[in-house]
Design an enzyme around this catalytic site. Structure first.
Site, short mmCIF file in Angstrom:
data_model
loop_
_atom_site.label_atom_id
_atom_site.label_comp_id
_atom_site.label_asym_id
_atom_site.label_seq_id
_atom_site.Cartn_x
_atom_site.Cartn_y
_atom_site.Cartn_z
N ASP A 240 0.81 -1.20 0.00
CA ASP A 240 0.00 0.00 0.00
C ASP A 240 0.86 1.26 0.00
O ASP A 240 1.56 1.54 0.97
CB ASP A 240 -0.85 -0.05 1.28
CG ASP A 240 -2.11 0.74 1.17
OD1 ASP A 240 -2.22 1.57 0.27
OD2 ASP A 240 -2.99 0.53 2.02
N HIS A 334 -9.31 0.11 -7.88
CA HIS A 334 -8.86 1.26 -7.11
C HIS A 334 -7.57 1.87 -7.68
O HIS A 334 -7.44 3.09 -7.79
CB HIS A 334 -8.64 0.82 -5.65
CG HIS A 334 -8.28 1.93 -4.72
ND1 HIS A 334 -9.19 2.82 -4.23
CD2 HIS A 334 -7.08 2.29 -4.18
CE1 HIS A 334 -8.60 3.68 -3.42
NE2 HIS A 334 -7.31 3.38 -3.37
#
Length: 426
Positions: A240, A334
């Site tokens: 991330d 995303h």
């Protein structure tokens, strides 16, 4: 979450390691790394607890304890330093009757305390001794001003246009009691006791001038927990922060910091922090197969590589299709939606903490991300990306935005200054 909106930051730079010495007292770093090898003496100047120097040949602090970030500088600490293991976010409201004078005195106290603690020294007054045998542990303390601060201090004409309230987003389910605030403090460190020590000292410094509006606690992976440095993982298990801007990028300062010639003048070299408490609906997420999770994100879970192929840093091929003719990276993924080149170049530096606040009565974990992102202008950074996510991000059904804040974070204080002095005394 790896690319833009709610993702944990890739470490943009490591705190500068410096000897933790200073004129304000003997440093915590002078202590032994083993318990009981040094004594404590009372009666230091100002009534603070003094720290006795360790005898010759004492065991040195570990690398984690010895890391030190600088308080004074062009920018405030806690923006470009690497991710820290522990963090506290806390917002204060000025007390009734407190105005510009009281705010200036508070920021002066806070700055003095932050400078000492970041150097590994005791707090100026009534130190609790919680961190007496620890080093600086890469402690950073960052201060910001919320929208309401300017009205309470009579400084409305100095309120930046970029601090206008964020627009409403369809995914918002905000608890207003845990949002906004006149003053915002971000604390980060690689040791939990060092972080708590700073939180407690700053809360005590607030005295009667300000009261806590809300406070949140977070964490990241501890330094050295992996075989080699790597991009962080979030509580969904995803790597991330792959596309986080880096200080080495030619346009980094332009995207993240207000220029020296920017307006208002007191925000020169400052930045704007968007803070969001984003709950992850982990029970729903963990019911998905690995393949389904990767389709939602657009990257492989194991190594963060795009589904179009390659490694984590391989550019994503948005046109590549699979054997069935379907896009390798789905339109609602995303990572596709949050790309800067899909959002007019919008970019922000994400530097968040994960959080876990226990288990609800129905067994649901109250866990997710304390999202903190930095940009020169939130209307060109956070807002366009979040609007795009509102219109079709596959991840949106697995997260819930529960709190929000926007804060103007002035540039760093020069030696002899306190944070915000150019605003409060200009």
């Amino acid at each position: 979450m790896p690319d833009q909106s709610i993702h944990a930051a890739r470490t943009p730079g490591a705190p500068t390691a410096e000897p933790a010495s200073g004129a304000g007292g003997v440093s915590r770093r002078a202590l032994l790394g083993t318990a009981g090898a040094t004594g404590l003496v009372l009666g230091a100047a100002g009534g603070a607890v003094g720290y006795a120097a360790a005898p010759a040949g004492a065991t040195p602090l570990t690398s984690v304890g010895s890391g030190r970030a600088m308080f004074h500088g062009k920018h405030q600490p806690g923006i470009t330093e690497g991710l820290q293991a522990c963090g506290h976010l806390v917002a204060f409201d000025l007390a009734a009757g407190a105005g510009r004078k009281e705010a200036a005195a508070l920021l002066r106290r806070w700055s003095a305390t932050a400078e000492r603690l970041m150097a590994g020294e005791a707090a100026p007054h009534d130190d609790t001794g919680v961190a007496r045998d620890a080093g600086p542990s890469s402690l950073t303390v960052t201060f910001g001003f919320g929208h309401g601060f300017f009205g309470r201090t009579g400084l409305e004409k100095q309120r930046p246009a970029a601090l206008d309230p964020l627009p409403d987003f369809s995914s918002d389910q905000l608890d207003r009691s845990r949002s906004d605030g006149d003053l915002w403090v971000q604390i980060g460190a690689n040791d939990a006791l060092v972080a708590f020590h700073a939180l407690r000292a700053l809360q005590k410094d607030a005295g009667s001038a300000a009261r806590v509006r809300w406070q949140m606690n977070g964490f990241n992976r501890s330094p050295g927990a992996t075989a080699h440095p790597m991009t962080a993982r979030n509580l969904m298990g995803q790597i991330d922060g792959t596309r986080n801007p880096r200080p080495a990028d030619a346009d980094f300062d332009q995207r993240i910091f207000v220029p020296a010639s920017g307006q208002p003048a007191w925000m020169a070299n400052g930045s704007y922090a968007v803070v969001r408490r984003i709950r992850m609906l982990l029970d729903d997420w963990e019911k998905l197969s690995l393949s389904a999770q990767e389709q939602v994100i657009g990257r492989r879970k194991a190594d963060g590589a795009p589904l179009s192929g390659g490694s984590e840093t391989t550019p994503m091929d948005l046109e590549k299709t699979d054997a069935k003719g379907d896009l390798a990276v789905p339109l609602t993924a995303h990572a596709r939606i949050t790309r800067p080149d899909r959002n007019g170049g919008a970019a922000m530096l994400r530097r968040p903490f994960s959080y876990h606040d226990g288990i609800d009565r129905d067994g649901t974990p109250d866990a997710g991300l304390l999202f903190v992102c930095w940009q020169a202008d939130p209307l060109r950074g956070f807002v366009p990306v979040q609007r795009k996510l509102d219109r079709g991000d596959a991840l949106s059904k697995f997260i819930r935005h529960e709190a929000s804040g926007l804060f103007a974070v002035p540039g760093g204080a020069a030696k002899g200054e306190y944070v915000g002095q150019r605003l409060l005394e200009g």
